[in-house]
Write a protein that holds these residues in place. Structure first.
Motif, short mmCIF file in Angstrom:
data_model
loop_
_atom_site.label_atom_id
_atom_site.label_comp_id
_atom_site.label_asym_id
_atom_site.label_seq_id
_atom_site.Cartn_x
_atom_site.Cartn_y
_atom_site.Cartn_z
N PRO A 55 0.97 -1.42 -0.11
CA PRO A 55 -0.07 -0.04 0.02
C PRO A 55 0.79 1.48 -0.08
O PRO A 55 0.51 2.22 -0.46
CB PRO A 55 -0.75 -0.08 1.29
N LEU A 56 2.04 0.97 0.62
CA LEU A 56 3.02 2.30 0.59
C LEU A 56 3.66 2.65 -0.72
O LEU A 56 3.86 3.98 -0.83
CB LEU A 56 4.14 2.00 1.63
N THR A 57 3.44 2.00 -1.76
CA THR A 57 3.93 2.19 -2.94
C THR A 57 2.81 2.06 -4.06
O THR A 57 3.07 1.68 -5.22
CB THR A 57 5.33 1.40 -3.21
N VAL A 273 0.88 -3.72 7.87
CA VAL A 273 1.53 -2.99 8.80
C VAL A 273 2.49 -1.86 8.48
O VAL A 273 3.05 -2.35 7.55
CB VAL A 273 2.45 -3.70 10.05
N HIS A 274 2.39 -0.44 8.70
CA HIS A 274 3.35 0.55 8.26
C HIS A 274 4.81 0.14 8.26
O HIS A 274 5.15 -0.14 9.48
CB HIS A 274 2.99 2.08 8.80
N ALA A 275 5.61 0.18 7.41
CA ALA A 275 7.06 0.04 7.57
C ALA A 275 7.66 1.30 8.44
O ALA A 275 8.43 1.10 9.16
CB ALA A 275 7.80 0.15 6.05
N ILE A 277 5.55 5.19 9.58
CA ILE A 277 4.44 5.77 9.88
C ILE A 277 4.08 6.91 9.19
O ILE A 277 4.71 7.71 8.27
CB ILE A 277 4.91 6.41 11.35
N GLY A 278 2.83 7.07 8.99
CA GLY A 278 2.23 8.23 8.13
C GLY A 278 2.42 9.60 8.94
O GLY A 278 2.55 9.56 10.05
N VAL A 279 2.40 10.76 8.10
CA VAL A 279 2.68 12.01 8.73
C VAL A 279 1.49 12.27 9.44
O VAL A 279 1.63 12.74 10.67
CB VAL A 279 2.98 12.92 7.30
O1 NQM Z 1 -0.81 9.56 7.64
C1 NQM Z 1 0.04 5.53 4.70
C2 NQM Z 1 1.77 7.06 4.29
C3 NQM Z 1 0.41 6.94 4.92
C4 NQM Z 1 -0.36 8.11 5.22
C5 NQM Z 1 -1.11 5.24 5.16
C6 NQM Z 1 0.38 9.20 5.64
C7 NQM Z 1 -0.01 10.14 6.44
O2 NQM Z 1 2.89 6.91 5.21
O3 NQM Z 1 -0.18 11.47 6.49
O4 NQM Z 1 1.24 9.66 4.93
O5 NQM Z 1 -1.27 5.24 6.58
O6 NQM Z 1 -1.91 4.49 4.47
O7 NQM Z 1 2.22 7.31 3.04
#
Ligand code: NQM
Length: 349
Positions: A55-57, A273-275, A277-279
């Motif tokens: 999902p990250l790519t 699981v995120h490798a 973390i999302g922003v």
């Molecule tokens: O929370 C992945 C990422 C993200 C989301 C996801 C993100 C964010 O790291 O702003 O960037 O949680 O699907 O690209």
């Protein structure tokens, strides 16, 4: 010539295809169909497309001239599920956001204004505006530099991202249930949205330490089932409705970091699981840590200043959390980098 103009970029710790809206169909069903074919979905390996089987790519940014006076460019984010015939705009993405400023300059949507260019980005998914600062010596985007972020090898030009008020981005309000904690399936959870709808729980409440690796967590079928059962209930409580086909809320398992970071995290986004973390997810988890009633607060080590170090499987990310005198989070931000990887035409199957 057939094919579609496409910029393939790394934004933060994600990768995605950046398009101009004017190059794509306006009809939503036709757009989804096209993007599935571009990425090679549905197929867990995305072997017949440019998606990276993760999902990250498997992400898309669609850029257009801004429809708003307070922004320079509009950015619409789409998550293409690798293994399902599904394209969702029910979340934004702060990592892909890091590539939007450079892509907007590359494509001539925004002009460089000096050695640095501040670009106000209207995030169409949530209706909020971010400000990105891009290095533009000589009027061109500079990607090389000295900044580094965990999860990305090497050093690159810094891209600071700032957000004035992103609370309630998709849920309407920071705490959609009005509580700092709710019990779901016997687990104390903070249902919170400070830029990203998230459910924040103590890792030990689910029988893990919170320091396990991505593979170990993804192999734990019982844990995944419990997390998903909580997520489906939380979706209704968070005004997101039935989230079975949505990539939100993100599920955070937090614990005390032996290394002294504000919080140790593992996040389900929502099934992998995120490798890292999302922003917006990091900002939201950090915000939960500031709430005295949240399970995150119980394991947090809050800093004196405004920089919150949020540990994740690939290291840590620093997020800026500014609070008013009442303790309310009013301004947030982080540092990312981005890189142009490929500029060409993509040929959907
Ligand atoms: O929370 C992945 C990422 C993200 C989301 C996801 C993100 C964010 O790291 O702003 O960037 O949680 O699907 O690209």
């Amino acid at each position: 010539m057939d094919g579609l103009p496409c910029l393939w970029m790394r934004g933060g710790t994600s990768k995605g295809a950046y398009f101009l809206a004017s190059d794509l169909p306006t009809d939503r069903a036709a757009l989804d169909d096209l993007l599935l074919r571009v990425m090679g979905s549905p197929d867990a390996n995305q072997i017949d497309g440019i998606g990276g089987a993760d999902p990250l790519t498997s992400k898309v940014a669609i850029l257009s001239p801004s429809t708003r006076d307070d922004a320079d460019v509009d950015y619409w984010f789409l998550q293409v599920f690798p293994d399902r015939p599904l394209v969702s705009d029910a979340q934004g993405c702060g990592n892909i956001l890091a590539g939007v400023g450079p892509a907007a300059i590359e494509r001539g949507l925004v002009g460089a204004t000096g050695d640095e260019t501040n670009i106000r980005i209207h995030m169409v998914n949530t209706g909020e505006v971010a400000t990105a600062t891009i290095q533009t010596p000589g009027g061109r985007v500079r990607y090389g530099g000295d900044a580094s972020i965990d999860g990305v090898p090497g050093r690159h030009a810094p891209i600071p991202l700032m957000f004035d008020d992103v609370a309630g981005s998709m849920c309407g309000t920071l705490l959609p249930t009005g509580h700092e904690a709710d019990e779901i399936e016997g687990v104390s959870c903070t249902l919170i949205d400070n830029g990203m709808p998230c459910v924040v729980m103590r890792a030990d409440a689910l029988g893990i330490t919170g320091r396990e690796g991505r593979e170990e967590l993804e192999a734990n079928a019982d844990l995944k089932d419990r997390v998903e059962a909580i997520r489906l209930k939380a979706g209704h409580l968070m005004a997101l409705g039935d989230v079975s086909d949505k990539s939100v809320p993100k599920m955070f398992l937090v614990s005390r970091d032996p290394g002294g970071a504000a919080l140790m995290t593992r996040s389900f986004i929502p099934h992998r699981v995120h490798a890292t973390i999302g922003v917006f997810a990091a900002i939201t988890a950090a915000t939960a840590a500031t709430l005295p009633g949240s399970p995150a607060h119980e394991v947090a080590q809050l800093p004196e200043g405004t920089t919150f170090r949020i540990a994740h499987p690939g290291g840590a990310a620093d997020v800026l959390i500014e609070r008013d005198e009442a303790g309310r989070v009013i301004r947030t931000g982080t540092l990312r980098t981005a890189r142009k990887l490929f500029d060409g035409r993509v040929f959907p199957r």
